[in-house]
Design an enzyme around this catalytic site. Structure first.
Site, short mmCIF file in Angstrom:
data_model
loop_
_atom_site.label_atom_id
_atom_site.label_comp_id
_atom_site.label_asym_id
_atom_site.label_seq_id
_atom_site.Cartn_x
_atom_site.Cartn_y
_atom_site.Cartn_z
N THR A 91 54.30 19.58 108.20
CA THR A 91 55.03 18.72 109.13
C THR A 91 54.14 18.40 110.33
O THR A 91 53.45 19.28 110.83
CB THR A 91 56.31 19.42 109.61
N ARG A 119 67.82 15.62 98.30
CA ARG A 119 68.04 16.35 99.56
C ARG A 119 67.35 15.61 100.73
O ARG A 119 66.18 15.27 100.65
CB ARG A 119 67.46 17.76 99.44
N GLY A 121 66.38 16.12 104.65
CA GLY A 121 66.30 17.19 105.65
C GLY A 121 66.54 16.67 107.05
O GLY A 121 67.03 15.56 107.26
N ASP A 122 66.13 17.50 107.99
CA ASP A 122 66.37 17.20 109.40
C ASP A 122 65.49 16.07 109.95
O ASP A 122 65.87 15.37 110.87
CB ASP A 122 66.10 18.45 110.23
N GLY A 143 60.65 23.20 110.87
CA GLY A 143 61.30 24.45 110.47
C GLY A 143 62.33 24.23 109.39
O GLY A 143 62.29 23.23 108.67
N GLY A 145 65.16 22.90 107.76
CA GLY A 145 65.89 21.67 108.06
C GLY A 145 67.40 21.83 108.15
O GLY A 145 68.04 21.26 109.03
N1 ASP Z 1 62.03 20.54 108.60
C1 ASP Z 1 61.45 20.20 107.35
C2 ASP Z 1 62.52 20.19 106.28
O1 ASP Z 1 63.43 20.98 106.31
C3 ASP Z 1 60.35 21.13 106.91
C4 ASP Z 1 59.32 21.44 107.96
O2 ASP Z 1 59.47 21.13 109.12
O3 ASP Z 1 58.33 22.07 107.59
O4 ASP Z 1 62.41 19.40 105.39
#
Ligand code: ASP
Length: 241
Positions: A91, A119, A121-122, A143, A145
């Site tokens: 990320t 899916r 994510g955040d 982090g 998500g």
């Molecule tokens: N936040 C991201 C996710 O959950 C993963 C990451 O930040 O490494 O997809």
């Protein structure tokens, strides 16, 4: 890949999710922000939009590093540790403030591994993967998500700054809440409207760097902070090329 961008001046934001074979998803997110009346395009629609914007497709193979491939193979071994596999994923986030006090944020990710198809994510979700508002500051997150979305981490940090907390205390308070309330770990970079900044994480490590007054500050592990003049850092970089 998922990506988001936000302009703190007018709260404009653009995001894409589930895009493949795009070298710079943040640029595509920016085009969503600037050229459409929408905020988030996903999957097939995001690809059609990328084509319409003449964004070149890069063969997927070119976007996979040898290191990622090796790591993925290891993950398939029967005795692999999924948590180890998630560590240090790619990320990338940025926050910035200009001389007029305009703030912005951007975040891009390949996302967690071992997830269901479909899916989201955040990262692509405004308020979770990032948030920017000239009234308070900007933040970009990384982090777990699902945990980040549950506490709407980026907006939570801005809320704490609105209540008077420094970027560091706001980041720690929000990360602590995410850990105790939903058991999630993460990391954030934050800048407030005065230009004070913080890079904080509840994970074991997070690579971060900041440029302030011609100095580069950077670190990886908790408590680690190195500083050197930007010119020196650039010269070293050039030598390495
Ligand atoms: N936040 C991201 C996710 O959950 C993963 C990451 O930040 O490494 O997809």
């Amino acid at each position: 890949m998922d990506a988001i961008i936000m302009d703190g001046k007018n709260l404009d934001s653009g995001a894409v999710s589930a895009v493949k074979c795009i070298a710079n998803p943040i640029k595509l997110a920016r085009l969503v922000m600037e050229k459409t009346k929408h905020m988030l395009l996903t999957d097939h629609g995001a690809h059609l939009f990328a084509q319409a914007m003449a964004i070149p497709e890069v063969p997927g193979e070119k976007l996979i590093t040898e290191r990622s491939r090796e790591r993925w193979k290891k993950n398939l071994e029967p005795d692999s540790n999924p948590e180890e596999f998630q560590k240090d994923l790619g990320t990338v986030g940025a926050v910035a403030i200009d001389s007029e006090g305009n703030v912005a944020c951007a975040t891009s990710t390949g996302g967690l591994s071992n997830k269901l198809i479909g899916r989201v994510g955040d990262t692509a979700c405004i308020g979770s993967g990032g948030y920017a508002d000239n009234h308070f500051g900007a933040t970009s997150t990384t982090g777990h998500g699902e945990s980040i979305m549950k506490v709407v981490l980026a907006r939570l940090i801005l809320y704490h700054m609105e209540q008077g907390m420094s970027p560091e205390v706001a980041a720690d308070t929000a990360l602590d809440y995410m850990k105790t309330r939903v058991g999630g770990l993460g990391g954030v970079i934050v800048v407030n409207k005065a230009g004070e900044w913080a890079a904080r994480f509840s994970t074991k490590q997070m690579s971060w760097a900041t440029v302030e007054d011609d100095n580069l500050h950077y670190g990886i592990y908790a408590g680690e902070k190195h500083t050197k003049p930007v010119d020196e850092a650039l010269a070293t970089e050039r030598e390495g090329l």
